[in-house]
Enzyme design. Structure first.
Site, mmCIF file in Angstrom:
data_model
loop_
_atom_site.group_PDB
_atom_site.id
_atom_site.type_symbol
_atom_site.label_atom_id
_atom_site.label_comp_id
_atom_site.label_asym_id
_atom_site.label_seq_id
_atom_site.Cartn_x
_atom_site.Cartn_y
_atom_site.Cartn_z
ATOM 1 N N ALA B 235 41.758 28.813 54.794
ATOM 2 C CA ALA B 235 42.276 27.526 55.245
ATOM 3 C C ALA B 235 41.150 26.599 55.709
ATOM 4 O O ALA B 235 39.976 26.990 55.765
ATOM 5 C CB ALA B 235 43.292 27.747 56.356
ATOM 6 N N HIS B 236 41.524 25.397 56.042
ATOM 7 C CA HIS B 236 40.554 24.379 56.435
ATOM 8 C C HIS B 236 39.701 24.805 57.628
ATOM 9 O O HIS B 236 40.195 25.406 58.566
ATOM 10 C CB HIS B 236 41.209 23.028 56.715
ATOM 11 C CG HIS B 236 42.412 23.058 57.606
ATOM 12 N ND1 HIS B 236 43.146 21.939 57.873
ATOM 13 C CD2 HIS B 236 43.035 24.061 58.257
ATOM 14 C CE1 HIS B 236 44.143 22.262 58.660
ATOM 15 N NE2 HIS B 236 44.090 23.531 58.909
ATOM 16 N N ASN B 237 38.435 24.497 57.539
ATOM 17 C CA ASN B 237 37.478 24.694 58.638
ATOM 18 C C ASN B 237 37.171 26.156 58.941
ATOM 19 O O ASN B 237 36.549 26.448 59.969
ATOM 20 C CB ASN B 237 37.965 24.002 59.919
ATOM 21 C CG ASN B 237 37.963 22.491 59.782
ATOM 22 O OD1 ASN B 237 38.945 21.909 59.322
ATOM 23 N ND2 ASN B 237 36.868 21.867 60.118
#
Lengths: 345, 345, 345
Positions: B235-237
């Site tokens: 997922a993001h980051n």
């Protein structure tokens, strides 16, 4: 590179300026990597510790003292208006790319951008300002509403209807056959033809590599405002009410009906023919095998009301002591059993 | 068809020749299907039983007697050098295929092979000897390092940076928007723009249909040497340290940080905002919902230290006897209760 | 729009006509949305309640009274022959589309339909009446049998062999490298080359975004009649016997062997090197980590014989009462302990 002043940040986000309004920032950064030329977004007050005083901060009301920044009630919500200013990505140019294939019997709306490798089939209707990024397949008689964006390597099968302002990410498959078979007399599987379709409302987002199957007959329905994450499967004949949010890695079994604003966390799953009310929350990794009434939060497998599940899990954790206690009791009883004319219990 | 002698096998693998060095093999086979014209790879000594004596064997030191073969410390490791000799697959010819679309403002490195249906967008930089197999989408300003191979139907979104000697299999989506929304006053979901990107190091392998989301801002980071299997989501980051190995069907939630050489088995999952140290092992189907210190092995859901989880599971399995023991105790106590002036307990 | 009489429905499905044989229907509907111009399919008798008397029904024997309809033993099985009549989707026209790329050294069978954006590589052999919908990648030396249909954005890697009458949905990846690495002396991962292939039998169905890896050496085998749902992974060197059915979100680990007619429900998983007999049923969310004999039904994690798992789960649910009972016993014993010269137990 975009640069804006803190005064402008306060204006855009509706926040309160603290300190030097003329200070310029060129982007947004996180507390883990604070940069003096950017605006550091601080979700929670305790993240402020350790951020040098020369860093400008976007934080909660009352959290900024002795430094430059902007304060608001909900710093995270401010990102909705703030981040677009720093988005380096550029839009796709309108027009049909020379390497796209657009069937002569399809209709392409004004200012749509049909990228290289896209295929728009016979009878499809593509709305205004739609973006088909690249290598997107649009089947026969598909309808795509205005301002919808479909990213590369996604396939939309025949007769699927997609609303306006929908975002569909890469690798998505919509309108494939549902999974329906009946056993034949010879033990082989006979396929039940899947002749229905999928209807997707407005303002829907569909994450990468998610799949939505067409109905056996009738429609699989995704209502307005639904947000689906990655690796989700919506089986044939499901219906999701407005504003449902499914985070990721979630299969929803055939013919299940979700009310409005149902939230399902990662790796949960919903069996087939389940009815779920409005405003239900499904915890991560829970497996829903029974209907759920509106307003409940459920967890566990089989999923039950969350507080009951928590008590159940806590009771399981206590079991370690039970063995010891049983042993002590049995030892005592053995020690007195003879007095009652018994050899043992 | 390639044919090599056992002497050559010993030379290539650094093993010890046993028996007839001039014997020729045309491939490698498994103990389940031994063939006299191939080399049978035997991971474990007990697999040798039942393999006819005329079959040549690649086995552990001391395992081969009275037959032809090659002995080494680690037969499986020998496959790294041995199998390429028998690979029937041929490389892709350098050059830009006539059916590829390469934007005039992109840069294609020497001897790169850009296959049919590939799209290389404005500003992209493709390294030397890169292979884009077919129908691969490379977004704007993407950078792909030397000797990287990207297989069919994969989409790499704008601004993603990929290192050298990376292998990306089919159906992968990299750089799609992270899943971030805030509730509006009207109960609808407002999207937090995802303006960051993804940076992938060197020598990374990414399995089929895996997805890696771009950061909200900043980067989602996959370090050198990471091996991701199929159907994984980063997922993001997130940030994965060097040489992490995630086997398959594993979601890693937003902003989680994995140290170096973290191993995660199939169907495990990691929640968001989790910090995992170096050399951590995560068992299959475990759900990580808390930070994990370096060096630990964890299992279960919620995941805990593996030995504690094993003891916990064992304690659960003992529960069946507890009901019986309670009944016996209660029966005894009931039988004596009257003597103590009590009707029952 | 297709319209047929109820008499015709009875004839096609082999059912018994009840009421007006001349009545015309233009489609099939469900009990949730009954329509007077369609035929309402009723799986179970209790669904009949609430359906207005003017609606024509396809139902179980003896279930229809006082209305028009058709009765049969298994209404659901009748859909196999009935639904194709109402399928709005049209076939794909034979021929090689101008936007497809077909290598000069490939062979395309009579009446095959190769859609826009498809790539057929060097040495591939495509059977008669095969449909490659759009943006399908067929690697080198791939063989595709007659009457097989492969939908958009699917990738079939080099040397894979696919049987006849196979349906492969969108976003599928077949023949990607298996996931095999050995640790090097430097702690890095060395890849074991994956030089085997995948062989898929006749009459197989493969759901959207499923992945099947090539063998390390030898073959990954999917036998005749196997039905795979969506988001499934079959790892390297697996073998699935005839007519296995895996519903969705199921990883099957490397080298596992499934017998004939194995059924696995959603979110179950099978570890590597597992041997499963014939006619085994694996319940949803169960994790198979040991071999399973023919004919068994298993559930739980680790999966065990289903009745044993049910008893185990029931014993866990009883634990809540145990704490209370232990407390009562301890209280009693404490009350009498002094009489036996003990302070406590």
């Amino acid at each position: 590179m975009t640069e804006i002043t803190l005064a402008k940040v306060a204006e855009i986000t509706g926040g309160v300026l603290i300190g030097d309004g003329a200070r310029r920032i060129c982007g947004v950064c996180s507390p883990n990597e604070p940069r003096s030329d950017m605006l550091c977004v601080v979700w929670e007050k305790n993240m402020l510790e350790g951020i040098p005083g020369n860093i400008a901060v976007l934080g909660e009301k009352g959290s900024i003292k002795g430094r430059d920044g902007v304060e608001l009630d909900r710093p995270r919500a401010a990102l909705v208006s703030l981040l677009p200013l720093f988005d380096r990505r550029r839009g796709d140019s309108p027009g049909i790319h020379g390497r796209a294939f657009v069937h002569e019997n399809s209709i392409i709306g004004e200012d749509a951008a049909i990228g290289p490798g896209c295929v728009v089939s016979d009878g499809a209707v593509i709305g205004r300002r739609v973006v088909l990024q690249a290598n997107v397949f649009i089947g026969k008689n598909v309808i795509v509403g205005d301002d919808t964006r479909i990213e590369a390597s996604t396939a939309i099968q025949d007769f699927v209807k997609i609303g306006s302002r929908v975002t569909i990410h890469s690798g998505v498959s919509i309108g494939c056959d549902g999974f329906g078979f009946v056993p034949g007399d010879d033990g082989r599987w006979n396929k039940i033809p899947q002749i229905g379709t999928v209807v997707i409302g407005d303002d829907v987002e569909i994450g990468a590599n998610t799949t939505i199957d067409r109905a056996t007959f009738g429609v699989t329905e995704i209502s307005d405002g639904v947000k689906l994450g990655v690796h989700i499967h919506i089986a044939h004949n499901c219906s999701l009410g407005p504003d449902c949010m499914l985070v990721g890695f979630i299969p929803v079994g055939g013919s299940s009906k979700l009310g409005r604003h149902v939230l399902a966390a990662g790796m949960s799953g919903i069996a087939d023919h389940i009815v779920i009310g409005d405003n239900v929350t499904i915890a991560g990794r829970s497996g829903v095998s029974k209907d759920i009434k509106s307003g409940l939060t459920v967890s566990g497998f089989p999923a039950q009301e969350h507080m009951a599940e928590k008590r159940y899990q806590a009771s399981l954790r206590r079991i370690k002591s039970y063995g010891e206690r049983l042993k002590k009791i049995e030892r005592f009883i053995r020690s007195i059993a003879a007095g009652f004319g018994k050899e043992d219990i």
